[in-house]
Design a protein around this motif. Sequence first.
Motif, PDB file in Angstrom:
ATOM      1  N   VAL A   1       0.834  -1.207   0.000  1.00 28.83           N
ATOM      2  CA  VAL A   1       0.000   0.000   0.000  1.00 28.83           C
ATOM      3  C   VAL A   1       0.864   1.249   0.000  1.00 28.83           C
ATOM      4  O   VAL A   1       0.598   2.215  -0.718  1.00 28.83           O
ATOM      5  N   VAL A   2       1.945   1.244   0.790  1.00 27.16           N
ATOM      6  CA  VAL A   2       2.828   2.407   0.860  1.00 27.16           C
ATOM      7  C   VAL A   2       3.479   2.664  -0.489  1.00 27.16           C
ATOM      8  O   VAL A   2       3.637   3.811  -0.923  1.00 27.16           O
ATOM      9  N   VAL A   3       3.868   1.606  -1.199  1.00 26.90           N
ATOM     10  CA  VAL A   3       4.461   1.768  -2.518  1.00 26.90           C
ATOM     11  C   VAL A   3       3.504   2.512  -3.440  1.00 26.90           C
ATOM     12  O   VAL A   3       3.872   3.405  -4.196  1.00 26.90           O
ATOM     13  N   GLU A   4       2.213   2.168  -3.373  1.00 24.22           N
ATOM     14  CA  GLU A   4       1.232   2.809  -4.241  1.00 24.22           C
ATOM     15  C   GLU A   4       0.950   4.242  -3.816  1.00 24.22           C
ATOM     16  O   GLU A   4       0.440   5.043  -4.590  1.00 24.22           O
ATOM     17  N   LEU A   5       1.263   4.587  -2.575  1.00 28.53           N
ATOM     18  CA  LEU A   5       1.080   5.968  -2.133  1.00 28.53           C
ATOM     19  C   LEU A   5       2.158   6.894  -2.686  1.00 28.53           C
ATOM     20  O   LEU A   5       1.955   8.100  -2.765  1.00 28.53           O
TER      21      LEU A   5
ATOM     22  N   LEU B   1       0.021  -5.513 -11.051  1.00 23.79           N
ATOM     23  CA  LEU B   1       1.021  -6.022 -10.107  1.00 23.79           C
ATOM     24  C   LEU B   1       0.417  -6.257  -8.728  1.00 23.79           C
ATOM     25  O   LEU B   1       0.687  -7.271  -8.072  1.00 23.79           O
ATOM     26  N   HIS B   2      -0.411  -5.328  -8.311  1.00 26.83           N
ATOM     27  CA  HIS B   2      -1.097  -5.444  -7.016  1.00 26.83           C
ATOM     28  C   HIS B   2      -1.926  -6.732  -6.968  1.00 26.83           C
ATOM     29  O   HIS B   2      -1.863  -7.500  -6.002  1.00 26.83           O
ATOM     30  N   ASN B   3      -2.701  -6.981  -8.019  1.00 28.58           N
ATOM     31  CA  ASN B   3      -3.530  -8.190  -8.062  1.00 28.58           C
ATOM     32  C   ASN B   3      -2.675  -9.455  -8.032  1.00 28.58           C
ATOM     33  O   ASN B   3      -2.979 -10.415  -7.309  1.00 28.58           O
ATOM     34  N   ALA B   4      -1.612  -9.451  -8.843  1.00 29.05           N
ATOM     35  CA  ALA B   4      -0.778 -10.653  -8.921  1.00 29.05           C
ATOM     36  C   ALA B   4      -0.125 -10.965  -7.580  1.00 29.05           C
ATOM     37  O   ALA B   4      -0.152 -12.115  -7.109  1.00 29.05           O
TER      38      ALA B   4
ATOM     39  N   VAL C   1       6.802 -12.630 -11.466  1.00 27.49           N
ATOM     40  CA  VAL C   1       5.945 -11.690 -12.197  1.00 27.49           C
ATOM     41  C   VAL C   1       6.835 -10.919 -13.161  1.00 27.49           C
ATOM     42  O   VAL C   1       7.873 -10.381 -12.760  1.00 27.49           O
ATOM     43  N   GLU C   2       6.438 -10.878 -14.441  1.00 27.69           N
ATOM     44  CA  GLU C   2       7.229 -10.193 -15.458  1.00 27.69           C
ATOM     45  C   GLU C   2       6.433  -9.028 -16.035  1.00 27.69           C
ATOM     46  O   GLU C   2       5.281  -9.192 -16.435  1.00 27.69           O
TER      47      GLU C   2
ATOM     48  N   LEU D   1     -11.495  -7.271  -8.729  1.00 24.91           N
ATOM     49  CA  LEU D   1     -10.033  -7.259  -8.691  1.00 24.91           C
ATOM     50  C   LEU D   1      -9.445  -6.077  -9.478  1.00 24.91           C
ATOM     51  O   LEU D   1      -8.384  -6.187 -10.071  1.00 24.91           O
ATOM     52  N   GLY D   2     -10.169  -4.958  -9.499  1.00 24.92           N
ATOM     53  CA  GLY D   2      -9.668  -3.780 -10.209  1.00 24.92           C
ATOM     54  C   GLY D   2      -9.846  -3.852 -11.707  1.00 24.92           C
ATOM     55  O   GLY D   2      -9.387  -2.974 -12.436  1.00 24.92           O
TER      56      GLY D   2
END
Length: 379
Positions: free
Chosen positions: A237-241, A297-300, A309-310, A344-345
């Motif tokens: 979550v912090v990364v997305e902020l 990326l969040h979903n994966a 994940v690529e 899932l977005g």
Amino acid sequence: MVTIDGDALGNLEAVSDAVLAMSGHLEVREVLRRITASARCLLGAEYAALGVPDDHGGFAQFVVDGVSDEQWKAIGPLPRQHGVLATMLHEFTPTRLADVRRAPAFEGWPDAHPELKDFLGMPILDGEEILGAIFLANKAGGFTDHDERLLRILAAHASIALGNARLYERSRELTLAGERARIAHDLHDAVSQKLFSLRLTAKAAATLLDRDPQRAKAELAEVARLAAEAADELRAVVVELRPAALDEDGLVATLASQVQVLDRAHSATVRFDEDGGVRTLPPAQEAAVLRIAQEALHNALRHARPTRVEVTLRGTSTRGARLTVRDDGRGFDPDSVRRAGRHLGLVSMHDRAQTVGGRLTLDSAPGRGTVVELEVPGA
């Protein structure tokens, strides 16, 4: 055939340069600053100012050009809407004065204020609304009819630039509000639930500590596992902020940096690759590519339990870009997810793609991972 003499052509070029200078920015404060500097340069005035009124007799914003920072600080608080300034903000016509100090509405100025004489003021209009006013002062030989016409043209373009900047800032506010709501939802659904489970498990361990040490030990191991998961969720979550530095670094560098952070924060291997052929995209396209990559990326990482994940980014023949996010996780049935009301977005990703004229596809099935692909056109 219409011919344009050298003076007229020079005026057109000067107006064009001024319009381009103030139209190349989207932040309201910077647009106001550019308008003010362009007006002063275009008409050869010593001083220029632009005021945007508020609803309380003052100015929501007031910018100046030709006054040093030291002078501006010495002048003191922003002016109120009084005297000649008040007149300008309530009239739809320009004001041209040979000596502003002799105007009936003149009420003086602070001691540190520069001495002004000849004056030209022009309202910035949006239909029947006065958005603000441009004030110019102290031109050698005074202001002319020609100056007034040039400033009227500039003010008309300033109205468009200012309106666009306000719409842009409003759009950013709405986007930020949406992002805050999504992050709050993520915190509630993931981190807060994990913390609740962690607290209950810790209480159980404390209760069992004396009468069943082995079970207490198992419960404490569960506490450690839940704490680690909560930390991973919080890091995601912090990364997305973190604000995406698209303006400074560009799409490729920003996306590569975010993938590196996620690779360090998660047990899965997260890798990024690009072919060097991605051209600079319009800002809206770059933002859409970044946000859809983040969502995929969040979903994966949250739901698919992948080992790898690529993320790949490629240029296209239409001067656009193709983004692919591929994971080797457990996959899912998209139709079943939709029927269950769990998106899932996916809806937000499709909406973002359509907004910029892009196309989003998703391929997944239980047991064989997921591939999200986005293609957006170029300029």
